[in-house]
Design an enzyme around this catalytic site. Structure first.
Site, short mmCIF file in Angstrom:
data_model
loop_
_atom_site.label_atom_id
_atom_site.label_comp_id
_atom_site.label_asym_id
_atom_site.label_seq_id
_atom_site.Cartn_x
_atom_site.Cartn_y
_atom_site.Cartn_z
N ARG A 78 6.57 13.28 0.60
CA ARG A 78 7.91 12.84 0.99
C ARG A 78 8.96 13.92 0.72
O ARG A 78 9.96 14.02 1.45
CB ARG A 78 8.28 11.57 0.23
CG ARG A 78 7.67 10.33 0.89
CD ARG A 78 8.03 9.09 0.13
NE ARG A 78 7.71 7.90 0.90
CZ ARG A 78 7.49 6.70 0.35
NH1 ARG A 78 7.56 6.55 -0.95
NH2 ARG A 78 7.22 5.66 1.12
N LYS A 85 -3.24 -6.76 -0.20
CA LYS A 85 -2.79 -8.14 0.02
C LYS A 85 -2.65 -8.53 1.49
O LYS A 85 -1.92 -7.88 2.24
CB LYS A 85 -1.44 -8.33 -0.65
CG LYS A 85 -1.53 -8.41 -2.15
CD LYS A 85 -0.21 -8.88 -2.67
CE LYS A 85 -0.21 -9.08 -4.15
NZ LYS A 85 1.17 -9.23 -4.62
C1 3PG Z 1 8.57 3.12 -0.54
O1 3PG Z 1 7.98 3.62 -1.48
O2 3PG Z 1 8.03 2.37 0.29
C2 3PG Z 1 10.02 3.44 -0.33
O3 3PG Z 1 10.39 4.58 -1.05
C3 3PG Z 1 10.86 2.25 -0.69
O4 3PG Z 1 10.67 1.92 -2.03
P1 3PG Z 1 10.88 0.42 -2.51
O5 3PG Z 1 9.74 -0.38 -1.89
O6 3PG Z 1 10.83 0.43 -4.01
O7 3PG Z 1 12.20 -0.05 -1.97
#
Ligand code: 3PG
Ligand code: MG
Length: 389
Positions: free
Chosen positions: A39, A195
């Site tokens: 990322r 899940k």
């Molecule tokens: C992820 O990891 O899917 C995104 O960075 C969003 O994170 P979150 O699910 O904690 O909002």
């Protein structure tokens, strides 16, 4: 969701402007070390473009799910270092959650150290968004992985500054849009992960449009149970069995025919491959078996569009990685298909298993975000970018 987004060009000349950019830098850490920097890498091109255009840049992002106050475990400090390495320049890390940048390139500490970031209360989010907006003239959202969150740094701040979608967001939306608008056939979706309950909405939404849906990962056991099989100690969501039975009626779902079982999720656990309808009562299914990999390969053969989300087994632990590797290889080897990998875990699996990211058409940086997009939901972070300011 039909979206018409404007890119950074729509902001005009950014030279000398202060740009606040929201990136998704939510990377996995182990003992303070980044285990997959995908990322961060994906965030670099838009940052570099803004810097090259002469903007001063303030990056904001989240890491993990801290509870609205500072928690060193979730500090972005290691990310600031990695980002600096990838950009080849110093990144000022603003460690004080209430601090402001003093240089032309800064990363703010985890926005989720502020309760206002994720608050359900519009005023509380708004107050934090005001503080963020005060640091900049323009706002760019390049955090595709977070566009499904109605959070201050994703949603509210866009209402306070002239805004645009970053290049990563534009690319992600363009590719996912192709999966929803007349995809080339056969269209095969591969789903894994633990899940069923997380995936029901997307399965419901996708089933009418796909030719086949291959199911592996922890969630396959609830489907196997719906077929009347005993799944031993495998993951089972008993309250989802009826829903799985209903989905199986579509006739499009393909389930594993064999699974790798063990007593425990351990690197040295003795494993065995058993038929999917003969899982011993005292053992857990932790990966799909080799015959299933072959079956899935056949089902993928000739596909023109493929979307894959979720690992086929506990790939982080060596004895349970082969199913995910086999399916990744099968998808990567398709000659004429648009292949899209969605989800933090499957994307990380591709990189960790050394399958070669460049062999896929697109690896999404969004997990929940890409699924919610395909569910046809309105994503607040995209919706707000469409509005004027
Ligand atoms: C992820 O990891 O899917 C995104 O960075 C969003 O994170 P979150 O699910 O904690 O909002
Ligand atoms: Mg997530």
């Amino acid at each position: 969701m039909a979206v018409s987004l404007l890119g950074v060009d729509s902001l005009g000349d950014v030279a000398g402007k202060r740009v606040l950019i929201r990136s998704d830098l939510n990377v996995p850490l182990k003992d303070g070390q980044i285990t997959d920097d995908g990322r961060i890498r994906a965030s670099v091109p838009q940052l570099r473009a803004l810097l090259d255009a002469g903007a001063s840049v303030v990056v904001c992002a989240h890491l993990g799910r801290p509870k609205g106050s500072p928690d060193p475990k979730y500090s972005l400090a290691p990310v600031a270092i990695r980002l600096g390495e990838l950009l080849g320049r110093d990144v000022e890390f603003v460690a004080d959650p209430d601090g402001t940048p003093t240089t032309g390139l800064a990363l703010l500490e985890n926005v989720r150290f502020h309760a206002g970031e994720t608050s359900k209360d519009d005023a509380e989010r708004g107050a934090y968004a005001d503080a963020l907006a005060a640091m900049a003239d323009l706002y760019v959202d390049d955090a595709f992985g977070a566009v499904h969150r109605k959070h201050a740094s994703v949603y509210d701040v866009a209402q306070r500054l002239p805004h645009a979608a970053g290049g990563l967001v534009l690319t992600e939306v363009e590719v996912l849009h192709r999966l929803t608008e007349s995809p080339q056939r056969p269209y095969v979706v591969v789903l894994g992960g633990s899940k069923v309950s997380d995936k029901l909405a997307v399965i419901d939404n996708l089933l009418p449009h796909v030719d086949r849906l291959l199911v592996g990962g922890g969630m396959c056991f609830t489907f196997l149970a719906a077929q009347g099989h005993d799944v031993g100690g495998s993951l089972l969501e008993a309250d989802q069995v009826d829903a799985c039975r209903r989905l199986l009626d579509s006739g499009k779902i393909v389930l594993p025919v064999d699974v790798v079982v063990a007593d425990d999720v351990a690197a040295d656990a003795p494993t065995e491959v058993v038929a999917a309808d003969a899982i011993p009562a005292d053992r857990k299914g932790l990966d799909i078996g080799p015959q299933t990999v072959e079956l899935f390969r056949q089902q993928l053969d000739g596909a023109r569009t493929v979307f894959w989300n979720g690992p086929m087994g506990v790939f982080e632990v060596t004895p349970f990685a082969e199913g995910t590797r086999g399916v990744a290889e099968a998808i990567a080897g398709l000659p004429d298909a648009l292949t899209v990998v969605g989800g933090g875990d499957s994307a990380a699996a591709v990189r960790a298993l050394g399958v070669g990211a460049e062999r896929f058409g697109h690896i999404s940086t969004g997990g929940g975000a890409s699924l919610e997009y395909l569910e046809g939901k309105v994503l607040p972070g995209l919706q707000v970018l469409e509005g004027d300011r």
